[in-house]
Design a protein around this motif. Structure first.
Motif, PDB file in Angstrom:
ATOM      1  N   LEU B  32       0.888  -1.223  -0.037  1.00  0.00           N
ATOM      2  CA  LEU B  32       0.036   0.034  -0.015  1.00  0.00           C
ATOM      3  C   LEU B  32       0.762   1.279  -0.034  1.00  0.00           C
ATOM      4  CD1 LEU B  32      -2.807  -0.862   2.620  1.00  0.00           C
ATOM      5  CD2 LEU B  32      -2.798  -1.157   0.240  1.00  0.00           C
ATOM      6  N   THR B  33       0.310   2.504  -0.362  1.00  0.00           N
ATOM      7  CA  THR B  33       1.133   3.506  -0.269  1.00  0.00           C
ATOM      8  C   THR B  33       1.015   4.108   1.073  1.00  0.00           C
ATOM      9  OG1 THR B  33      -0.810   5.011  -0.786  1.00  0.00           O
ATOM     10  CG2 THR B  33       0.235   4.051  -2.616  1.00  0.00           C
ATOM     11  N   SER B  34       2.191   5.231   1.317  1.00  0.00           N
ATOM     12  CA  SER B  34       2.237   5.717   2.708  1.00  0.00           C
ATOM     13  C   SER B  34       0.633   6.420   3.128  1.00  0.00           C
ATOM     14  CB  SER B  34       3.124   6.438   2.751  1.00  0.00           C
ATOM     15  OG  SER B  34       3.288   7.646   1.725  1.00  0.00           O
ATOM     16  N   GLN B  35       0.215   6.967   2.025  1.00  0.00           N
ATOM     17  CA  GLN B  35      -1.246   7.704   2.344  1.00  0.00           C
ATOM     18  C   GLN B  35      -2.143   6.776   2.900  1.00  0.00           C
ATOM     19  OE1 GLN B  35       0.632   8.609  -0.189  1.00  0.00           O
ATOM     20  NE2 GLN B  35       0.881  10.589  -0.581  1.00  0.00           N
ATOM     21  N   GLN B  36      -2.288   5.358   2.333  1.00  0.00           N
ATOM     22  CA  GLN B  36      -3.301   4.534   2.627  1.00  0.00           C
ATOM     23  C   GLN B  36      -2.970   3.911   3.915  1.00  0.00           C
ATOM     24  OE1 GLN B  36      -2.869   2.253  -1.008  1.00  0.00           O
ATOM     25  NE2 GLN B  36      -4.837   2.844  -1.716  1.00  0.00           N
ATOM     26  N   TYR B  37      -1.795   3.828   4.287  1.00  0.00           N
ATOM     27  CA  TYR B  37      -1.401   3.328   5.580  1.00  0.00           C
ATOM     28  C   TYR B  37      -1.816   4.408   6.534  1.00  0.00           C
ATOM     29  CZ  TYR B  37       1.086  -0.760   4.073  1.00  0.00           C
ATOM     30  OH  TYR B  37       1.460  -1.665   3.308  1.00  0.00           O
ATOM     31  N   GLY B  38      -1.631   5.754   6.045  1.00  0.00           N
ATOM     32  CA  GLY B  38      -1.972   6.852   6.907  1.00  0.00           C
ATOM     33  C   GLY B  38      -3.502   6.735   7.519  1.00  0.00           C
ATOM     34  N   VAL B  39      -3.989   6.549   6.329  1.00  0.00           N
ATOM     35  CA  VAL B  39      -5.673   6.300   6.609  1.00  0.00           C
ATOM     36  C   VAL B  39      -5.983   5.236   7.403  1.00  0.00           C
ATOM     37  CG1 VAL B  39      -7.848   6.061   5.462  1.00  0.00           C
ATOM     38  CG2 VAL B  39      -6.117   7.729   4.404  1.00  0.00           C
ATOM     39  N   LEU B  40      -5.514   4.161   7.385  1.00  0.00           N
ATOM     40  CA  LEU B  40      -5.868   2.898   8.138  1.00  0.00           C
ATOM     41  C   LEU B  40      -5.134   3.591   9.717  1.00  0.00           C
ATOM     42  CD1 LEU B  40      -4.279  -0.323   6.268  1.00  0.00           C
ATOM     43  CD2 LEU B  40      -6.524   0.699   6.171  1.00  0.00           C
ATOM     44  N   GLY B  41      -4.197   4.134   9.567  1.00  0.00           N
ATOM     45  CA  GLY B  41      -3.921   4.472  11.180  1.00  0.00           C
ATOM     46  C   GLY B  41      -4.807   5.441  11.596  1.00  0.00           C
ATOM     47  N   SER B  42      -5.428   6.192  11.049  1.00  0.00           N
ATOM     48  CA  SER B  42      -6.558   7.181  11.521  1.00  0.00           C
ATOM     49  C   SER B  42      -7.806   6.101  12.280  1.00  0.00           C
ATOM     50  CB  SER B  42      -7.127   8.103  10.564  1.00  0.00           C
ATOM     51  OG  SER B  42      -6.150   8.986  10.297  1.00  0.00           O
ATOM     52  N   LEU B  43      -7.880   5.096  11.676  1.00  0.00           N
ATOM     53  CA  LEU B  43      -9.137   4.238  12.114  1.00  0.00           C
ATOM     54  C   LEU B  43      -8.870   3.396  13.168  1.00  0.00           C
ATOM     55  CD1 LEU B  43     -10.320   3.368   8.300  1.00  0.00           C
ATOM     56  CD2 LEU B  43     -11.298   5.019   9.975  1.00  0.00           C
TER      57      LEU B  43
END
Lengths: 140, 140
Positions: B32-43
């Motif tokens: 995944l891209t770092s943005q996508q990991y970032g979103v996962l992190g927010s959840l």
DNA sequence: CACGGAATATTAGACAAGCTAAGTTAGTTG
DNA sequence: CAACTAACTTAGCTTGTCTAATATTCCGTG
């Protein structure tokens, strides 16, 4: 436990995410993107060839071709040729490109300076001490 | 002159560029891209609504819609609805999403830990001292 | 010196990430 | 209830990146 590398790593990860975020916010709404300014910066000390630019920025050659195309269209860089090797294209700043680079750099430094000025002298000293360490990361 | 904010700002600018570069290199080639990991992190701590996610990541809503679409297609998040307001879509991690997040986080921390372990204890202490200062930047 | 392989760059085609503008559906308020 | 506002999604654009394919030039060997 205070200097356990894993524990520290978690904190560093958090701070790095914060900094990346900051930088993105800084460069929003500028006339050029931060990548483009980065390329201009690489040309500050004279012409460079395409391969060198691509390596500098850790991108593939075609990516750099695209970037340079746009900067050339915008009149900020000029392509040239290497007299010793006709395969090589050189790229250099135009007068306008150089001016743009200086402006942006000044504005960035001014922003950062304002933020740093809001810190205490101790904090600035702490930060200054850590810069060489941060610069070391990733060089291993 | 040693702690002149402008001078310091120039050095900080250089180091920040280096760090951004590093992070980009770290996240190249991940699933995944770092943005996508970032979103996962927010959840991580429970469901959130689209607007909240967009604000978290300082992007516009349509951008977040696209991201969530992709993560949903990949089975890493699930959309839900707010019983109190039918306009609101909620997003939460699936079991797989949570697992993926943990894996990536572990691997990132492991990487950073390895780098930090290569430093001297003094350097780690210097870095640790500067983290709160770095975290303060941009909060003004 | 001709030919084949290596080096340098560009073009073409794909995808991710961001934006704005426009559309849909659901609450809120005069 | 009509009009406005809020929460999302869709559509279409730009930028930045990649890989694969192509063109051009250089070099070394027979």
């Amino acid at each position: 436990m205070r200097d356990d590398p894993t524990h520290l790593a978690e904190q560093v990860a958090v701070v790095l995410r914060h900094l990346v975020f900051l930088l993105r916010r800084y460069s929003a709404g500028q006339p050029l993107t931060s990548q483009q300014y980065g390329v201009l910066g690489s040309l500050e000390h004279g012409p460079r060839r395409m391969t060198a630019l691509a390596e500098d920025h850790a991108v593939q050659l075609p990516t750099m071709t695209v970037q340079i195309n746009r900067l050339e269209d915008a009149g900020l860089v000029a392509r040239g040729t290497d007299p010793a090797d006709a395969r090589v294209r050189t790229v250099e700043l135009t007068a306008e490109g150089r001016e743009r680079l200086q402006n942006v750099r000044r504005s960035r430094i001014a922003n950062l300076t304002r933020e740093l000025a809001a810190l205490t002298e101790d904090e600035r000293a702490t930060l200054a001490a850590a810069l060489p360490v941060l610069a070391k990361l990733g060089r291993s």
